[in-house]
Write a protein that holds these residues in place. Structure first.
Motif, mmCIF file in Angstrom:
data_model
loop_
_atom_site.group_PDB
_atom_site.id
_atom_site.type_symbol
_atom_site.label_atom_id
_atom_site.label_comp_id
_atom_site.label_asym_id
_atom_site.label_seq_id
_atom_site.Cartn_x
_atom_site.Cartn_y
_atom_site.Cartn_z
ATOM 1 N N MET A 23 0.846 -1.193 0.000
ATOM 2 C CA MET A 23 0.000 0.000 0.000
ATOM 3 C C MET A 23 0.885 1.249 0.000
ATOM 4 N N SER A 24 0.588 2.192 -0.876
ATOM 5 C CA SER A 24 1.390 3.408 -0.985
ATOM 6 C C SER A 24 1.221 4.288 0.248
ATOM 7 N N ASP A 25 2.228 5.131 0.498
ATOM 8 C CA ASP A 25 2.147 6.059 1.622
ATOM 9 C C ASP A 25 1.009 7.054 1.402
ATOM 10 N N PRO A 26 0.359 7.492 2.488
ATOM 11 C CA PRO A 26 -0.729 8.470 2.340
ATOM 12 C C PRO A 26 -0.208 9.814 1.852
ATOM 13 N N ALA A 27 -1.032 10.507 1.087
ATOM 14 C CA ALA A 27 -0.711 11.857 0.608
ATOM 15 C C ALA A 27 -1.419 12.853 1.523
ATOM 16 N N PHE A 28 -0.697 13.374 2.499
ATOM 17 C CA PHE A 28 -1.309 14.239 3.503
ATOM 18 C C PHE A 28 -1.701 15.589 2.907
ATOM 19 N N LEU A 29 -2.651 16.244 3.561
ATOM 20 C CA LEU A 29 -3.044 17.585 3.152
ATOM 21 C C LEU A 29 -1.889 18.557 3.361
ATOM 22 N N SER A 30 -1.839 19.582 2.533
ATOM 23 C CA SER A 30 -0.892 20.665 2.772
ATOM 24 C C SER A 30 -1.360 21.469 3.984
ATOM 25 N N ALA A 31 -0.483 22.307 4.525
ATOM 26 C CA ALA A 31 -0.866 23.137 5.672
ATOM 27 C C ALA A 31 -2.039 24.043 5.315
ATOM 28 N N ASP A 32 -2.045 24.580 4.095
ATOM 29 C CA ASP A 32 -3.150 25.452 3.686
ATOM 30 C C ASP A 32 -4.453 24.668 3.601
ATOM 31 N N GLN A 33 -4.412 23.460 3.039
ATOM 32 C CA GLN A 33 -5.624 22.640 2.966
ATOM 33 C C GLN A 33 -6.136 22.286 4.360
ATOM 34 N N ALA A 34 -5.212 21.949 5.266
ATOM 35 C CA ALA A 34 -5.620 21.591 6.626
ATOM 36 C C ALA A 34 -6.254 22.780 7.339
ATOM 37 N N ARG A 35 -5.715 23.975 7.116
ATOM 38 C CA ARG A 35 -6.310 25.171 7.724
ATOM 39 C C ARG A 35 -7.690 25.450 7.126
ATOM 40 N N ARG A 36 -7.843 25.235 5.833
ATOM 41 C CA ARG A 36 -9.156 25.417 5.213
ATOM 42 C C ARG A 36 -10.179 24.457 5.816
ATOM 43 N N VAL B 233 -19.642 -4.300 -3.625
ATOM 44 C CA VAL B 233 -18.858 -3.611 -4.660
ATOM 45 C C VAL B 233 -17.410 -3.556 -4.169
ATOM 46 N N PRO B 234 -16.660 -4.648 -4.288
ATOM 47 C CA PRO B 234 -15.309 -4.704 -3.719
ATOM 48 C C PRO B 234 -14.370 -3.618 -4.233
ATOM 49 N N SER B 235 -14.615 -3.111 -5.440
ATOM 50 C CA SER B 235 -13.737 -2.066 -5.985
ATOM 51 C C SER B 235 -13.748 -0.808 -5.127
ATOM 52 N N LEU B 236 -14.786 -0.624 -4.311
ATOM 53 C CA LEU B 236 -14.834 0.544 -3.434
ATOM 54 C C LEU B 236 -13.686 0.558 -2.430
ATOM 55 N N ASN B 237 -13.129 -0.611 -2.123
ATOM 56 C CA ASN B 237 -11.981 -0.643 -1.213
ATOM 57 C C ASN B 237 -10.809 0.161 -1.762
ATOM 58 N N GLN B 238 -10.710 0.257 -3.081
ATOM 59 C CA GLN B 238 -9.623 1.041 -3.665
ATOM 60 C C GLN B 238 -9.757 2.522 -3.314
ATOM 61 N N ILE B 239 -10.988 2.986 -3.123
ATOM 62 C CA ILE B 239 -11.193 4.377 -2.721
ATOM 63 C C ILE B 239 -10.668 4.581 -1.298
ATOM 64 N N LEU B 240 -11.001 3.668 -0.400
ATOM 65 C CA LEU B 240 -10.556 3.799 0.987
ATOM 66 C C LEU B 240 -9.041 3.663 1.113
ATOM 67 N N GLU B 241 -8.434 2.915 0.202
ATOM 68 C CA GLU B 241 -6.984 2.701 0.257
ATOM 69 C C GLU B 241 -6.204 3.721 -0.563
ATOM 70 N N ALA B 242 -6.890 4.580 -1.309
ATOM 71 C CA ALA B 242 -6.209 5.560 -2.153
ATOM 72 C C ALA B 242 -5.366 6.498 -1.292
ATOM 73 N N PRO B 243 -4.103 6.740 -1.645
ATOM 74 C CA PRO B 243 -3.239 7.606 -0.831
ATOM 75 C C PRO B 243 -3.835 8.987 -0.562
ATOM 76 N N ALA B 244 -4.523 9.561 -1.555
ATOM 77 C CA ALA B 244 -5.095 10.896 -1.359
ATOM 78 C C ALA B 244 -6.201 10.876 -0.313
ATOM 79 N N VAL B 245 -7.028 9.831 -0.338
ATOM 80 C CA VAL B 245 -8.134 9.737 0.624
ATOM 81 C C VAL B 245 -7.597 9.436 2.016
#
Length: 520
Positions: A1-14, A59-71
């Motif tokens: 599983m790829s590393d998560p893509a965290f929000l930027s500081a600006d996104q987190a403040r928003r 719908v097993p493909s939905l697991n890919q959404i939960l595992e997506a690094p951006a999500v």
């Protein structure tokens, strides 16, 4: 599983100010198209209520959404990297509604197409079946996933920017309504308490959205590398509440809640503003008072002024007050849908140590409403230590089931409790009390046979799971979660499996595996 893509500081403040962030899940378009096709086929055969929490295995493909690094990264930025996915995940359909008038972004309950489950009235969610507390600090998030291009005429979800800090939506303004077309693969990560609504679908094709719920499990898990609060440019929120935002941001990054907060200079006027119908005045008053040690006694007096009114009793599920939409915008009440504390309680909780003695004393008040508010404040996370958990432990033996329920949610939020509390929770998981077998419909619209007893057990399972997340779980905790697998609801065993996974011993993993293997 790829590393998560965290929000930027600006996104987190928003997110702190607006209560939501819109991201792309980052998966290929064919994946979203396949999910959309499978959802359409399933809806034709079963419908929303039949699918409900079974949508992931369907719908097993939905697991890919939960595992997506951006999500995963966006959710982890808000709730900490130890967050858990709740067992509730719900597909929302908006069926064609061929009216010709334009869609009003701020309309409350516009007519939807026949068979739509998406509710078009502005609302703040309650935890499905469980019923929990509202928090200003981030404890839960909705993830709204759209598998296909969703233009305005197809009815994307509408949001009320900044309303996640509202006790109710009576003060919502038209300018807050965020309503935009969404490309295929969009995920909206929203604070669980953010006001939102479905919208009519003016096309000839049904629109599908799947909602997932994520929960914080590790109490106060600080965001790494976050700097000082800076108000982002171009916010969707119309409320300019820098002291509220800064206090919550400080909590997110592990700093003092009071850092950079302007204390109250006019005590009487600031206390009076707690009852304001204007969100800006109310929120700024809460957090300016929280940075003012001299405000403890006035805040306590304001809180005690709400005693003796029966607010600890849940209103009728058919009433507006059940969803905090009663005629008095300043009135707070307990309900099986969601517990909303008094504004004075929020200020005392954020104040921290100077309010500790008063809050502990309040746990022994004769009025259950006072004890509920005290439990919430002690669980908020600005206060820790043996004194806090000893007071919460005493409230687990309270004679009022609603006080027990709020106390358990406080322990979920502040889970560094000891073995004595683990044993109490283990007992509650197995207890049968006739007076707790009253109906407790957190979401009456979708139907449930849950009782107050079931809500207590649900929260017991989460409290133990969150305690296991902190590490060094005891054999007693593992036994309690293993025993919870035999519960006669579906949610309590699902949470117990999550907890056993976090315990991580061979016996815990075996128990969870055996339970799931029989139900695959």
């Amino acid at each position: 599983m790829s590393d998560p893509a965290f929000l930027s500081a600006d996104q987190a403040r928003r997110f702190v100010a607006d209560g939501f962030i819109v991201i792309q899940s980052g998966l290929q378009l064919p994946t979203h198209a396949r999910i959309d096709t499978e959802l359409r086929e399933l809806f034709r055969g079963q419908g929303t209520l039949a699918l409900a929490d079974n949508v992931l295995p369907s719908v097993p493909s939905l697991n890919q959404i939960l595992e997506a690094p951006a999500v995963r990264g966006a959710v982890a930025s808000v709730l900490g990297p130890d967050f858990a996915w709740a067992p509730h995940r719900f597909p929302h359909n908006s069926e064609p509604a061929p009216q010709t008038e334009p869609i009003d972004a701020f309309a409350d309950q516009p007519e939807m197409g026949a068979g739509s489950i998406s509710g078009s009235g502005w609302h703040q969610d309650g935890h499905y079946r469980g019923g929990r507390c509202r928090w200003h600090t981030f404890r839960a998030a909705n993830v709204f996933y759209f598998p296909r291009d969703t233009p305005i005429e197809m009815g994307p979800t509408r949001l009320l920017a900044g309303s996640h800090l509202y006790a109710n939506l009576n003060c919502a303004q038209r300018a807050q309504a965020a309503f935009r077309p969404l490309p295929a693969g969009t995920a909206i990560v929203a604070d669980f308490d953010l006001g939102h609504a479905g919208s009519p679908n003016r096309t000839d094709k049904a629109r599908y959205m799947v909602k997932f719920v994520a929960l914080r499990t590790n109490g106060r898990q600080a965001m790494e590398g976050a700097g000082e609060w800076q108000t982002p440019v171009g916010l969707a929120s119309v409320d300019d509440t820098p002291n509220a935002w800064r206090s919550i941001w400080n909590w997110q990054r592990g700093a003092s809640r009071h850092h950079g907060i302007d204390p109250a200079s006019n005590m009487n006027g600031t206390i009076a503003a707690l009852g304001s119908a204007h969100a800006h005045a109310r929120l700024e008053s809460i957090y300016r008072l929280s940075a003012t040690e001299a405000a403890v006694r006035p805040l306590l007096a304001a809180l005690r002024g709400t005693a003796g009114q029966g607010r600890h009793k849940s209103p009728d599920p058919g009433s507006a007050a059940y969803r905090s939409r009663g005629p008095n915008p300043a009135e707070r009440r307990f309900s099986f849908h969601q517990f909303v504390p008094e504004d004075a309680t929020v200020a005392l909780a954020a104040m921290g140590e100077p309010a500790l003695t008063a809050l502990v004393e309040l746990t022994e008040d004769d009025d259950p409403w006072m004890r509920m508010n005290a439990a919430w404040a002690l669980g908020d996370g600005s206060l820790t230590g043996q004194t806090v958990h000893a007071a919460l432990s005493r409230l687990l033996a309270d004679g009022d089931v609603n006080v027990v329920r709020v106390t358990l949610d406080a322990l979920c939020a502040n889970p560094a409790f000891g073995e004595a509390t683990v044993r109490q929770i283990a007992t509650l998981l197995q207890s049968e009390r006739p007076e707790w077998c009253v109906p407790a419909p957190a979401e009456p619209r979708v139907g449930t046979t849950w009782r107050a007893r079931d809500q207590v057990r649900f929260l017991c399972a989460w409290a133990l799971t969150n305690r296991a997340t902190l590490g060094d779980p005891s054999p007693e905790l593992e036994r309690a979660l293993t025993n919870a697998l035999a519960d006669d609801t579906d949610y309590v065993p699902a949470v117990a499996c999550e907890g056993l996974g976090r315990v991580g011993t061979a016996s815990a993993l075996r128990a969870a595996f055996d339970y799931l293997q029989r139900r695959r």
